[in-house]
Scaffold this active site. Structure first.
Site, PDB file in Angstrom:
ATOM      1  N   LEU A 154       0.893  -1.206   0.121  1.00 29.12           N
ATOM      2  CA  LEU A 154      -0.098  -0.057  -0.059  1.00 29.12           C
ATOM      3  C   LEU A 154       0.812   1.253  -0.011  1.00 29.12           C
ATOM      4  O   LEU A 154       2.007   1.359   0.588  1.00 29.12           O
ATOM      5  CB  LEU A 154      -0.782  -0.024   1.102  1.00 29.12           C
ATOM      6  CG  LEU A 154      -1.928  -1.189   1.389  1.00 29.12           C
ATOM      7  CD1 LEU A 154      -2.619  -1.058   2.906  1.00 29.12           C
ATOM      8  CD2 LEU A 154      -2.916  -1.037   0.326  1.00 29.12           C
ATOM      9  N   ASP A 155       0.421   2.333  -0.632  1.00 27.58           N
ATOM     10  CA  ASP A 155       0.849   3.508  -0.632  1.00 27.58           C
ATOM     11  C   ASP A 155       1.191   4.136   0.784  1.00 27.58           C
ATOM     12  O   ASP A 155       0.341   3.731   1.750  1.00 27.58           O
ATOM     13  CB  ASP A 155       0.474   4.539  -1.379  1.00 27.58           C
ATOM     14  CG  ASP A 155       0.400   4.301  -3.110  1.00 27.58           C
ATOM     15  OD1 ASP A 155       1.412   3.545  -3.382  1.00 27.58           O
ATOM     16  OD2 ASP A 155      -0.448   4.965  -3.424  1.00 27.58           O
ATOM     17  N   SER A 156       2.306   4.687   1.066  1.00 23.00           N
ATOM     18  CA  SER A 156       2.531   5.157   2.592  1.00 23.00           C
ATOM     19  C   SER A 156       1.369   5.960   3.046  1.00 23.00           C
ATOM     20  O   SER A 156       1.012   5.764   3.970  1.00 23.00           O
ATOM     21  CB  SER A 156       3.914   6.212   2.455  1.00 23.00           C
ATOM     22  OG  SER A 156       3.981   6.747   3.706  1.00 23.00           O
TER      23      SER A 156
END
Length: 267
Positions: free
Chosen positions: A82-84
């Protein structure tokens, strides 16, 4: 080693924890917003923590650490990321063979993910499907994308509810049918529903306004459920993991008297 014992030995960082598992070695992790799925390849850029306090092998995509009572290092293989700024469910495996099978399942679209997003604006229609072509460019460790050209991206969307504070926000359910980089963020923005708090594709003026009114400091995208069907060691497995909507979503979508007072300019 029993999977429960293995999970107890994982050096999770703050804002990350195991929330479900299967005896075969599959582990579902709840990742908080603002932490990375794995460290940055460039050590100089590793100011943001990742889900584990452990070394990461970028070639084979696993964390490695020394645990008390174990002669050899333990490994945790990432299945997806997942993106940060995005919170929610991501999957990992306690062994390499299982990781390979799960990645195959994701590639063959045997996995289903359900996201929720708070978007700026109102959708045209209560549900439907976005079918776009995304042009993704990489600049070192940075990724930027836009619609037009590139590869096809398909997402099912459904309008869930409006916010109760009259901020012109919509809670949306998003089910990506493809897995392109930044897919949901780009598609929401291109369909005039930018995700609140998105500092790359979002409505920057709305982000500043909602930060002032509601303390909105994160990107409001959350992976609430991941389902995957696969075979391992001759056994068919159906796995589902869920992560409830964060309180930060409810604070903005549900009625909040402090927000309304600020809107009227009384404080």
């Amino acid at each position: 080693m029993d999977i429960r014992d293995f999970i107890d030995k994982i050096p999770f960082a703050r804002k990350a924890q195991a929330v479900a598992f299967d005896p075969c070695g599959l582990i579902a992790i709840s990742k908080g917003s603002g932490i990375m799925s794995h460290p940055n390849p460039n050590p100089k850029d590793n100011m943001t923590p990742s889900i584990l306090r452990a070394k990461y092998n970028f070639k084979e995509e696993y964390f490695s650490w020394k645990a008390e009572g174990c002669e050899e290092n333990l490994h945790l293989y990432l299945i997806n990321r997942l993106d940060s700024p995005t919170s929610g469910i991501m999957l990992a495996s306690a062994n390499k063979e299982l990781a390979a099978e799960l990645k195959k399942a994701f590639k063959e679209k045997s996995a289903k993910k359900t996201y929720y997003a708070i978007c700026v604006g109102r959708p045209f229609g209560k549900e439907g499907e976005w079918n776009d072509f995304l042009d993704i460019k990489r600049f070192g460790n940075f990724v930027r994308g836009k619609t037009g050209g590139g590869t096809r991206a398909i997402t099912r969307f459904a309008f869930e509810r409006i916010d109760e504070n009259k901020l012109m926000l919509s809670l949306m359910r998003l089910e990506p049918k493809t897995g392109r980089t930044h897919q949901l963020r780009i598609q929401c923005a291109s369909h005039k529903l930018p995700i609140l708090g998105d500092e790359t594709y979002g409505d920057f003026e709305a982000n500043r306004r909602l930060r002032r009114l509601a303390g909105a400091k994160r990107m409001y995208l959350h992976c609430a459920k991941t389902e995957v069907e696969f075979e391992f060691n001759g056994k068919k497995i159906n796995f589902c993991a869920e992560d409830k909507l964060p309180q930060s979503f409810k604070d903005i979508i549900e009625f909040n008297g402090e927000i309304l007072i600020k809107k009227m300019g009384k404080i």
